[in-house]
Design an enzyme around this catalytic site. Structure first.
Site, PDB file in Angstrom:
ATOM      1  N   HIS A 144     -32.997 -13.308   2.947  1.00  0.00           N
ATOM      2  CA  HIS A 144     -32.516 -14.632   3.362  1.00  0.00           C
ATOM      3  C   HIS A 144     -31.083 -14.608   3.940  1.00  0.00           C
ATOM      4  O   HIS A 144     -30.327 -13.714   3.660  1.00  0.00           O
ATOM      5  CB  HIS A 144     -32.664 -15.691   2.250  1.00  0.00           C
ATOM      6  N   GLU A 145     -30.807 -15.576   4.758  1.00  0.00           N
ATOM      7  CA  GLU A 145     -29.549 -15.658   5.532  1.00  0.00           C
ATOM      8  C   GLU A 145     -29.390 -14.460   6.467  1.00  0.00           C
ATOM      9  O   GLU A 145     -28.279 -13.994   6.708  1.00  0.00           O
ATOM     10  CB  GLU A 145     -28.308 -15.776   4.621  1.00  0.00           C
ATOM     11  N   GLY A 146     -30.494 -13.977   7.016  1.00  0.00           N
ATOM     12  CA  GLY A 146     -30.417 -12.870   7.988  1.00  0.00           C
ATOM     13  C   GLY A 146     -30.799 -11.550   7.358  1.00  0.00           C
ATOM     14  O   GLY A 146     -30.081 -11.037   6.519  1.00  0.00           O
TER      15      GLY A 146
END
Lengths: 601, 601
Positions: B442-444
């Site tokens: 998550h978040e990249g």
């Protein structure tokens, strides 16, 4: 999402019939009735049962793990239905004599069949795997009475088996077992003690359960030399094979695991009421050696289970990567172009290639181990049989540990390819990852395998096993001669092996005189040794693929061989080089961990 | 089992006050009211609230994840109670101006406080972390009206915040977002579209929820250049701050995760009834840049969360290793000797040392990142502020990814030390492992971070950021001059950095002309770069420890410094050497993954 994609059958055929030449086993007397066709039929049946009855409840069983209400253990009906289907096929005795109702299949083929059940549903298949391994101990070391009472029931799946070693105060330290076995007047023993982490220790999936229990006969020597082995049935078995009263074995509780939830992991109390009766297997005080017969089989089974969880995740993520459109090439900034499938991205291909290298390499290793079991039993000379046994002994710690570590890594990559979906329970890959994390621990942790390898297997018989492996690796290297694209790999493997040999030489004095120091970095030795063994396994596959490629049946077949060659290249370029570093640090007898005082943490 | 062992406070003090010299921040006007004592008081309060209200329901929330009955989301009351306690302390606005009810604490201190909540309960703390990050965007880019309507509510925790980027058809590929924002006559926008994986997207923990939503204003450019940012509240907010009617944002469903279960992960439908109203933030079509302000903060937050999950597991396994007797030294075969605590075994110490190196190293990195945020805002010159911003920009992909990978590995080692108990849900470590596995995604994802680092950050401003980091590393190497035991490490770091520089030089032509090929192995670059940054972080700690050791207050204090020096040694001997291999393969522009054709799998 094709939940039931349990194997690449092209790869299975390649491993069995091209690399390991399973068909040659039909020349041996024991398997004379068999043929490529009967092998194929067995594999097809296993595949069908696995897909139709094992795979469909894999997630269900994870979500509805076995429950204990204080009286009985319950779990979804699908587990028993699948195991009934398995019983119906006779696979529990696949490798056994016709007289026991077996099929006299080679270990290689029955192991390959087992792999399909494991891939489809690791938890449900465990009950069967433990049962076969348990029966093998009784067949080999049990008395005629024990065989009569238990064997057919186990082979037919009316009884299931367990191995009861671990106790709460003694995890890996078997010498600290305290369960006792006090002789009774009738030749039986009264068992008393607590066991923990006993897989399949209770359930209602079979009429009976046969526990193989390690315990001490009072007055025996301390430590591992005073451990004996006993059969302890859940229900007593009458001489005619019918079931008698309940034995004094109680389920003290179920253990709740992060994965592999469907196989009950139990705490068992033996003899709470002083009425637990067991029968000695073999001689007193030799129990650990007998149990290790089962343990070694279980260790290979753990390795295979780790492979199949990895394999399953690989196939799921490959399927996903082919279907899911996402983004464009890094040099294409035009948002109006359609998105590409994930597999078009180099980093996704890296993650697929790494998985392929890990799982197909480890699968080749496990099947090779099964082939060694055949060689050990039906090899063409005493020398061939002894060599096979020795090699298997050396490789067992790797077969157990390498897949547990790297096919777990494969599962992590399968999650990664799925992106956010990967960590959701709506997709299958997160379960494989949870299931697989147990494999580095049960049936002997990584640390135990490492000490077994470096402290025992490498030095046993003056290094005879290591010398034997060296010869086998040399054969493989020599066989690359006519395959120019493999020369660089052969050279790298040769170099890595020399490096390993030098390291062993450097460690030998310490192994003899400073055991603690020599074994302090045994884990790194296990990792380096494992990577070399896997590189060898890949080179063997590459030779077969390179030889077969010019005569490939069609483009699909040629692509399969190209994939093998490319995965081999990836392993040699991106994985094998790690070995040199670990070996160099090992040779320096680095004492960083030894010198770290507990109070410095 | 000390479930509430959330931090080694000695290490926290070391990082903040010895390595990062937090006290010097009190010389700056913004923090002039502060002192070592007020910093300590804030940390003590955070620690107490974390232990008393966050930690106790960490497992409960995992076992009783949020449920959606079609009307509302419910979860254990303990979550709201903990967040109410957090609200009471004012930590949601810890770094904010006094006029917003903030404390004007430096980022470093508020980040350290946040780390304690994360360690105690990653899922519950996420609601707070997202809220602060959301408020920061509105504070920086929002209109006066938006600030008036939302900021105080967010800082006081009456409203919680989200970031709504991802859509089902566009995971990492933001240029493929299709949610639309159609202008209304009154200056607002009608939002319509679906978002997925929106953390904290619905719940009843706060009176309101403020979504920051990426959407396209029709007629704008395609791709990322046509994305705008909107505030979309769950309940409309009247001009006096009171809540109005429900906005047209519906919860389409909750996502069920393998870990981090307590933070709702949602599918949200905006404008199903055509009545979803949003307000534009800043200029049209500049939304992605604004959102990245929040995203970068969230990425650092993800890194910190990964560290704290690793830290928590490390402390639990250290505690277990000290208490649990198991086996004897390898050269002691006497079973009558008492068993030793696990920590006495070299392989267990290896696993503890590796965890210490990973988690304390990564903690140092994350806190350093927070210190750079301070430097960026209150640094003593324009140049210092610009440098800090540049360095943080370069390091953010590492801060996000390195802990996600290696503190997950730490969690795996914590499980391993617990043996069979490690994978049971009766012990805490398996949950940390499950929770932590989300952080690489998550978040990249890792893949996105790798491309960001090699494809953008390394080359931006003609390599200015890399040159700046080189200078910082040079400072550290120079500072080892008076510490002889650190010379070998300094040399190794110097060598690794040169190796990296040569690799970047070798890749530059390809980066300019063959982007796909240059970025094919970006993941290996991220790993190598990350290990070098961590080695640097460890060397900085070692210099401080080496300087402090002679003047240590007492033996306990001296042991702490010795532990730091030894963990540094372990990292340099066992981890940093990997870097050379990866860089060599990178320099060769190895094309194994690129050349692997999809049909070969």
């Amino acid at each position: 999402m094709q939940d039931a994609l349990i194997i690449n059958t092209r790869d299975l055929d390649f491993q069995l019939f091209e690399v390991l030449q399973a068909e040659t086993l039909t020349r041996r007397a024991r398997h004379a009735d068999h043929s490529r066709e009967t092998f194929g039929a067995a594999l097809d049946t296993a595949h069908a049962v696995a897909v139709e009855t094992f795979a469909p409840h894999n997630r269900l069983l994870d979500e509805h793990e076995p429950q204990f209400d204080g009286q009985r253990v319950s779990m979804p009906d699908e587990v028993k239905q699948a195991l009934d289907a398995l019983r119906g096929t006779g696979f529990l005795a696949a490798g056994k004599d016709y007289e026991w109702g077996g099929m006299q299949l080679p270990s290689l083929i029955s192991f390959a069949c087992l792999s399909l059940f494991k891939s489809a549903n690791i938890a449900t298949s465990s009950y069967a795997m433990l049962t076969t391994a348990n029966a093998n101990v009784i067949e080999r070391f049990g008395s005629a009475t024990q065989k009569r009472k238990y064997l057919r029931a186990l082979f037919e799946g009316r009884a299931f088996g367990t191995m009861a070693l671990t106790e709460p105060q003694a995890g890996s330290s078997l010498s600290d077992l305290v369960t006792t076995a006090t002789p009774n007047d009738d030749g039986t023993y009264s068992i008393r003690g607590s066991k923990i982490f006993i897989s399949g220790g209770d359930h209602e999936l079979s009429e009976n359960i046969v526990h193989l229990v390690l315990a001490r006969i009072p007055g025996g020597p301390p430590g591992v030399k005073g451990i004996s082995l006993f059969t302890v049935p859940k229900f007593h078995v009458n001489d005619d094979g019918s079931l008698g009263a309940r034995n004094d074995v109680a389920l003290a509780g179920l253990i709740h695991k992060m994965g592999w939830r469907g196989t009950t992991s139990t705490m068992l109390s033996f003899g709470e009421h002083g009425e637990c009766v067991g029968e000695l297997v073999g001689e007193p005080h030799h129990g650990l050696a007998y149990m290790f017969h089962m343990m070694n089989e279980a260790r290979i089974g753990v390795g295979l289970g780790a492979v199949m969880l990895g394999y399953r995740g690989y196939l799921a993520s490959l399927d996903y990567a082919r279907e899911r459109p996402q983004g464009r090439r890094p040099d294409n900034k035009n948002p109006l172009d359609p998105q590409l499938p994930l597999i078009e991205h180099a980093d996704v291909r890296r993650m697929l290639l790494a998985q392929k290298a890990y799982v197909e390499g480890a699968y080749a290793l496990c099947l090779y181990a099964a082939r060694l079991v055949d060689e050990q039993h039906t090899g063409e000379s005493d020398a061939a049989r002894a060599d096979a046994a020795l090699l298997l002994d050396l490789l067992t710690p790797v077969v157990k540990s390498w897949p547990s570590q790297w096919c777990l890594e494969a599962n992590s990559l399968a999650i990664q390819i799925h992106g956010g979906y990967g960590y959701t329970r709506e997709y299958p890959v997160e379960q494989f990852y949870r299931d697989n994390r147990l494999n580095m621990i049960h049936e002997g942790t990584h640390g135990i395998q490492a000490i077994d390898l470096l402290g025992r297997k490498v030095v046993m018989k003056q290094g005879a096993a290591l010398a034997l492996l060296a010869r086998e690796i040399r054969h493989t290297i020599d066989a690359t001669r006519s395959h120019a694209p493999l020369h660089a790999h052969a050279q790298a493997l040769d170099h890595a092996w020399r490096d390993l040999s030098l390291t062993v030489e450097a460690l030998l004095p310490a192994l003899a005189h400073e055991t603690e120091r020599a074994l302090a970095n045994a884990n790194a030795f296990l990792e380096a040794f494992g990577h070399i063994v896997l590189a060898w396994t890949w080179l063997k596959q590459a030779i077969v693929a390179s030889a077969a490629l010019p005569g490939a049946r069609d483009e699909t077949d040629a692509d399969f061989y190209r994939g093998k060659l490319h995965a081999c290249q990836w392993f040699f370029r991106w994985e094998l080089p790690r070995v040199a570093l670990m070996l160099a640090t090992l040779r320096s007898l680095d004492d960083t961990t030894l010198e770290m005082a507990p109070q410095w943490f």
